[in-house]
Design an enzyme around this catalytic site. Sequence first.
Site, short mmCIF file in Angstrom:
data_model
loop_
_atom_site.label_atom_id
_atom_site.label_comp_id
_atom_site.label_asym_id
_atom_site.label_seq_id
_atom_site.Cartn_x
_atom_site.Cartn_y
_atom_site.Cartn_z
N ALA A 115 18.38 6.92 -3.64
CA ALA A 115 17.33 6.77 -2.63
C ALA A 115 17.78 5.89 -1.47
CB ALA A 115 16.07 6.18 -3.25
N GLU A 121 10.55 3.14 7.62
CA GLU A 121 10.48 2.89 9.06
C GLU A 121 10.97 4.10 9.84
OE1 GLU A 121 11.51 -1.52 10.03
OE2 GLU A 121 12.79 -0.90 8.37
N SER A 147 12.76 -1.50 5.50
CA SER A 147 12.98 -0.31 4.65
C SER A 147 13.77 -0.66 3.40
CB SER A 147 13.71 0.79 5.44
OG SER A 147 12.95 1.20 6.55
N ARG A 148 13.56 -1.88 2.88
CA ARG A 148 14.42 -2.38 1.83
C ARG A 148 13.79 -2.34 0.44
NH1 ARG A 148 13.59 -7.28 -0.05
NH2 ARG A 148 15.79 -7.68 -0.44
N GLY A 165 15.98 4.10 2.32
CA GLY A 165 14.67 3.64 2.80
C GLY A 165 14.14 4.54 3.90
N GLY A 176 0.83 -1.20 0.00
CA GLY A 176 0.00 0.00 0.00
C GLY A 176 0.86 1.25 0.00
N GLN A 177 2.18 1.05 0.12
CA GLN A 177 3.09 2.21 0.14
C GLN A 177 3.37 2.73 -1.25
OE1 GLN A 177 4.17 -0.78 -0.28
NE2 GLN A 177 6.37 -1.06 -0.22
N GLY A 178 3.03 1.93 -2.27
CA GLY A 178 3.17 2.41 -3.65
C GLY A 178 4.38 1.86 -4.37
N THR A 206 12.24 -0.22 -1.85
CA THR A 206 12.67 0.70 -2.90
C THR A 206 14.14 0.52 -3.20
OG1 THR A 206 10.99 2.34 -2.35
CG2 THR A 206 12.98 3.16 -3.44
#
Lengths: 455, 334
Positions: free
Chosen positions: B287, B292, B88-89, B289, B47-49, B91
């Site tokens: 980028a 979190e 947080s991995r 992460g 849901g974060q895209g 992306t």
Amino acid sequence: MELRKSYFSDVRKDDLNEIGQPRPRSDSPGHVTGKTAYFADRNFPGMLHLKMVRSPHHHARIRSIDTSEAEKHPGVVKILTARDVPHNVYTILILIQIGPEDEAVLADGKVRWKGEAVVAVLAETERAAQEAAAKVKVDYEVLPAVFDMEEALKPGAPLVNEYHGQNYYLYDSGECRKVRFGDVEAGFAEADYVLEQSYQSSPIEHAPTETTGCIVAPEGNDRFTCYTNTQAMFFTLDNTSIILQMPGSKLHFVGGTVGGGFGGKVDVIVEPIAILGAKLTGRPVCFTYSREEEMQISSPRAAEKVVIKDGVMKDGRIVARKVTGYTDAGAYSRHSPYGAQKGAGHYPGPYTIPNVWIDTYCVYTNRTPSSAMRGFGVTIGDFALEVQMDKLARLIGMDPLEFRFINAYRDGDMKAHRQPTEGAALIECMQEASRAANWPVAEKYMAMSSYAKGA
Amino acid sequence: MAIRRGRGVAAINYPTGMNLGGDPTQALVHSTPTGNFMVTLSSVDLGQGMKQIMAQICAETIGVPTDRVVVDTADTDTGPHCMGTFASRGTHRAGNAVIQAAREARQVMLEVAAEELEVNASDLETDGQGNILVKGAPQKSISIFDVALSAHFKRGRSISGRGMFLIPRSYPEKETGAMKPSTCYAHACTVAEVEVDDETGEVTVLTVKNVFEIGRALNPKMVEQQLVGGSWMGISHALYETTEPYYPNRDHGGTDFNQYLMPGPGDLAETEIIVLERPSADGPYGAKGPGEMCANPQIPAVANAVFDAVGVRIDTLPITPERILRALKAQATT
């Protein structure tokens, strides 16, 4: 939101076509109009519903299980106990060689937390499954339980988990993961002030909008498709393959958009037993947590206790930091040994301190197993570290923000876990916060840079 | 008895990914016969895209508009391995894998275009609009649509690529704890301003000003959604949430959203988000992460603001009115 492009503009190219552009999300129209399909939107003819019989006790021996009344209940198709699960005792991190296997899919001989799954009932309707589950008779011999980490670590405490043999996880480094850097006792000896404080948190639920669950459909060719909201497809597939002793090629996992995870959907709990149910009945199976199960049965964020002892100089330099962290894993490991270790790699925070001593323990108690959650191994540590920083600043009569500038790590600084700092940006974040919050700090701090000392 | 105001600050960093566990992710990219691009992954969008970001990363790398890219993910029959969406991995790891796959596909695309235009592939560039041009002579060009048709029906080439990203697993050294938990860290500094009613113990978060450093805002609108949500969660953790209100006692645990407390729309603080970007050396377009990290600094910032307001330290989460009142009472009797 504002992008402050003036910072780090010398190391950043901003002339890209698609990157850095606020393109609308392709899936948001579906989300906001209720058209996005989630796993539970699927329906298969003949689908069975799985409900768990759960332990009412925190710690108990199972004397006997009687499913005869439940089996006669109208609509019941299959009842599963520990002996139906091919590889019943497992642990999910065995995939990255973090054992021992310590948790049963369906309890065998013992339950170690209130809510532990004992018997799975599969029936034509949710209601029939629920009613039949209530007719399963389990005879328990209640055992003494331990809920407090300190109590659990005392000699003579009830042993929570025989697969570990003691109430803490045994690392290759011993009873805790250790970080040793410099000489922390010498640091305390030279410090102007020493402050030791304890911090504590309680378990926290991920509280996703969509509860944990899956639907399994036999494909008819000895393969099973599992529609699931797991956060990790192959991690779940590979663990299921071990638990069910089935080749991975027989398993097909389909995810999609998940209705919120936050770390709460990586435990591989619903899929193996649902696939087993589908395999043994030849019918589709749905196993979805109720809201109550999501709240109290699914893994929460671990409760943690953090003890920080710091040596600080009157001029603001922290010269020694000793951190002892305790992670309440509950009755089983799940991801907790990793979380505790991640904490060891995170302390002493984004500060350059010459003498550091860190011990992080993963402790077993008779409560709902905790597991990963947003900020795993770090969130509660950051709470402790940053409240401690505030206390230290006030102790020496210094502005809390200025105090952080003095200690902030910069490129090239050696961290406690012996990695040189790269790509630091703490100082710039604090400079911008100083401006945004109208919290002025001395000009010398506004002139600092993460790039290097003295810059 | 009064309503007292205070402010608190906190600064943090956060590791991207889980180097201590080893976390590979793979990606595949291929072109359709008409020059759209498919990204195939097994990563999960929470849901974060994630799907949108992977499309933008692929589009940037190949040199086409984002709407020419379709992402197919979370199917173990089609998507190559991904460790999962956590730590947080997503992306960072999948983004790097997509870049590698997209570069390989782009190279084949340029080679086919070079044959069509009778130039060297190294003399070509994309215009980002779906065309391939000869550097310095932009009137000499071919559309990616035509290149894909040529590759597929005329030249027998597969415009496709394979991507893999793996940071070798780090094993902590037994005695010293020497380890490499992460290759890049996101950063944050939060200032929270609160009001505490010293009669009821109630805390109102008036404003929360967050500065986040995230490497690069790949899609600023989506970054904002992630960071605002995280900031809310931090406040929720600080003041409201727990499954066991009297931990370590197991009683009184909430079983639904009526009993499990979280701040509602009326409890939202005025939230400010400022983003800095120091590109990381190994991040996709720099980028890191942020997923979190963004929920962490509000917790100590609120705790410090409560102390600033009423002069008591609540070192146990969550910081409930009951805990504040007990502390105030204890303070009054000393």
